[in-house]
Design a protein around this motif. Structure first.
Motif, mmCIF file in Angstrom:
data_model
loop_
_atom_site.group_PDB
_atom_site.id
_atom_site.type_symbol
_atom_site.label_atom_id
_atom_site.label_comp_id
_atom_site.label_asym_id
_atom_site.label_seq_id
_atom_site.Cartn_x
_atom_site.Cartn_y
_atom_site.Cartn_z
ATOM 1 N N GLU A 1 -35.919 -47.825 -85.006
ATOM 2 C CA GLU A 1 -36.703 -48.662 -85.910
ATOM 3 C C GLU A 1 -35.974 -49.989 -86.142
ATOM 4 O OE1 GLU A 1 -36.715 -46.159 -89.342
ATOM 5 O OE2 GLU A 1 -38.369 -44.930 -88.617
ATOM 6 N N ALA A 2 -36.702 -51.078 -86.145
ATOM 7 C CA ALA A 2 -36.122 -52.388 -86.444
ATOM 8 C C ALA A 2 -35.954 -52.519 -87.957
ATOM 9 C CB ALA A 2 -37.017 -53.502 -85.933
ATOM 10 N N VAL A 3 -34.954 -53.270 -88.377
ATOM 11 C CA VAL A 3 -34.716 -53.540 -89.791
ATOM 12 C C VAL A 3 -34.809 -55.048 -89.985
ATOM 13 C CG1 VAL A 3 -33.059 -53.405 -91.686
ATOM 14 C CG2 VAL A 3 -33.205 -51.536 -90.034
ATOM 15 N N LYS A 4 -35.684 -55.479 -90.902
ATOM 16 C CA LYS A 4 -35.865 -56.900 -91.150
ATOM 17 C C LYS A 4 -35.706 -57.186 -92.632
ATOM 18 C CE LYS A 4 -38.779 -57.276 -87.195
ATOM 19 N NZ LYS A 4 -39.692 -57.979 -86.409
ATOM 20 N N VAL A 5 -34.784 -58.075 -92.937
ATOM 21 C CA VAL A 5 -34.604 -58.563 -94.302
ATOM 22 C C VAL A 5 -35.045 -60.020 -94.229
ATOM 23 C CG1 VAL A 5 -33.012 -58.945 -96.202
ATOM 24 C CG2 VAL A 5 -32.674 -56.983 -94.684
ATOM 25 N N THR A 6 -36.261 -60.287 -94.681
ATOM 26 C CA THR A 6 -36.877 -61.597 -94.520
ATOM 27 C C THR A 6 -35.961 -62.711 -95.023
ATOM 28 O OG1 THR A 6 -39.049 -60.601 -94.774
ATOM 29 C CG2 THR A 6 -38.916 -62.981 -95.059
ATOM 30 N N GLY A 7 -35.759 -63.693 -94.163
ATOM 31 C CA GLY A 7 -34.917 -64.839 -94.487
ATOM 32 C C GLY A 7 -33.456 -64.624 -94.165
ATOM 33 N N LEU A 8 -33.002 -63.382 -94.108
ATOM 34 C CA LEU A 8 -31.585 -63.119 -93.893
ATOM 35 C C LEU A 8 -31.296 -62.749 -92.442
ATOM 36 C CD1 LEU A 8 -28.839 -63.021 -95.294
ATOM 37 C CD2 LEU A 8 -29.270 -60.617 -95.777
ATOM 38 N N PHE A 9 -31.852 -61.642 -91.979
ATOM 39 C CA PHE A 9 -31.610 -61.218 -90.603
ATOM 40 C C PHE A 9 -32.615 -60.159 -90.181
ATOM 41 C CE2 PHE A 9 -29.492 -57.840 -92.836
ATOM 42 C CZ PHE A 9 -29.660 -56.727 -92.032
ATOM 43 N N SER A 10 -32.640 -59.925 -88.874
ATOM 44 C CA SER A 10 -33.365 -58.764 -88.347
ATOM 45 C C SER A 10 -32.441 -58.099 -87.333
ATOM 46 C CB SER A 10 -34.699 -59.158 -87.705
ATOM 47 O OG SER A 10 -34.494 -59.967 -86.580
ATOM 48 N N SER B 1 -30.575 -61.010 -85.218
ATOM 49 C CA SER B 1 -31.112 -62.363 -85.252
ATOM 50 C C SER B 1 -31.026 -62.892 -86.670
ATOM 51 C CB SER B 1 -32.573 -62.370 -84.810
ATOM 52 O OG SER B 1 -32.699 -61.869 -83.510
ATOM 53 N N ALA B 2 -30.521 -64.106 -86.799
ATOM 54 C CA ALA B 2 -30.402 -64.725 -88.119
ATOM 55 C C ALA B 2 -31.773 -65.168 -88.614
ATOM 56 C CB ALA B 2 -29.461 -65.918 -88.058
ATOM 57 N N GLY B 3 -32.017 -64.995 -89.913
ATOM 58 C CA GLY B 3 -33.258 -65.433 -90.525
ATOM 59 C C GLY B 3 -33.149 -66.889 -90.974
ATOM 60 N N SER B 4 -34.237 -67.449 -91.473
ATOM 61 C CA SER B 4 -34.288 -68.863 -91.821
ATOM 62 C C SER B 4 -33.313 -69.251 -92.931
ATOM 63 C CB SER B 4 -35.716 -69.251 -92.229
ATOM 64 O OG SER B 4 -36.146 -68.472 -93.330
ATOM 65 N N THR B 5 -33.145 -68.408 -93.928
ATOM 66 C CA THR B 5 -32.214 -68.716 -95.022
ATOM 67 C C THR B 5 -30.783 -68.759 -94.515
ATOM 68 O OG1 THR B 5 -33.685 -67.623 -96.596
ATOM 69 C CG2 THR B 5 -31.433 -67.996 -97.321
ATOM 70 N N LEU B 6 -30.440 -67.797 -93.673
ATOM 71 C CA LEU B 6 -29.090 -67.742 -93.099
ATOM 72 C C LEU B 6 -28.845 -68.923 -92.167
ATOM 73 C CD1 LEU B 6 -26.533 -66.044 -93.099
ATOM 74 C CD2 LEU B 6 -27.489 -64.719 -91.224
ATOM 75 N N LYS B 7 -29.832 -69.250 -91.340
ATOM 76 C CA LYS B 7 -29.698 -70.399 -90.442
ATOM 77 C C LYS B 7 -29.516 -71.687 -91.232
ATOM 78 C CE LYS B 7 -32.429 -68.608 -86.593
ATOM 79 N NZ LYS B 7 -33.682 -68.734 -85.846
ATOM 80 N N ALA B 8 -30.275 -71.854 -92.296
ATOM 81 C CA ALA B 8 -30.169 -73.062 -93.115
ATOM 82 C C ALA B 8 -28.805 -73.149 -93.795
ATOM 83 C CB ALA B 8 -31.270 -73.085 -94.169
ATOM 84 N N ALA B 9 -28.264 -72.002 -94.211
ATOM 85 C CA ALA B 9 -26.971 -72.003 -94.911
ATOM 86 C C ALA B 9 -25.832 -72.406 -93.988
ATOM 87 C CB ALA B 9 -26.697 -70.624 -95.504
ATOM 88 N N VAL B 10 -25.862 -71.955 -92.749
ATOM 89 C CA VAL B 10 -24.770 -72.294 -91.833
ATOM 90 C C VAL B 10 -24.984 -73.632 -91.153
ATOM 91 C CG1 VAL B 10 -24.120 -69.901 -91.408
ATOM 92 C CG2 VAL B 10 -25.753 -71.000 -89.889
#
Length: 93
Positions: free
Chosen positions: A42-51, A82-91
């Motif tokens: 099963e895939a795990v997705k935490v929206t904005g953070l990672f999948s 895979s990095a989510g949008s919030t994580l990508k924006a932070a780095v």
């Protein structure tokens, strides 16, 4: 600088208003759910953070770096993060 588990637990406890024990228990539960879900495929997705998802790797031929001899590497599984949008924006700052 590297944030280790105890640093992470302390930060979570501080930001969430929890004790370090409660934060450590929550982190341990998150880790257990993540590992169990990926083990089931099963895939795990935490929206904005990672999948995270389990990916299948095909059997392939490799080479022993010491001897140069060809070796057979069996098929197996890996994990793709895979990095989510919030994580990508932070780095990206």
């Amino acid at each position: 600088m590297t944030v280790n588990r105890s640093d992470l637990v302390a930060s979570i406890a501080d930001k969430a208003g929890l004790t370090k024990k409660q934060a450590d228990d929550a982190l341990a539960a998150f880790q257990e759910v993540l590992v169990d879900s990926l083990a089931k495929g099963e895939a795990v997705k935490v929206t904005g953070l990672f999948s995270a998802e389990r990916v299948e790797r095909a059997a392939r031929t490799g080479r022993n770096p010491r001897t140069g001899e060809e070796i057979s590497i069996p098929a197996g599984f890996g994990v793709k993060l895979s990095a989510g949008s919030t994580l990508k924006a932070a780095v990206g700052k």
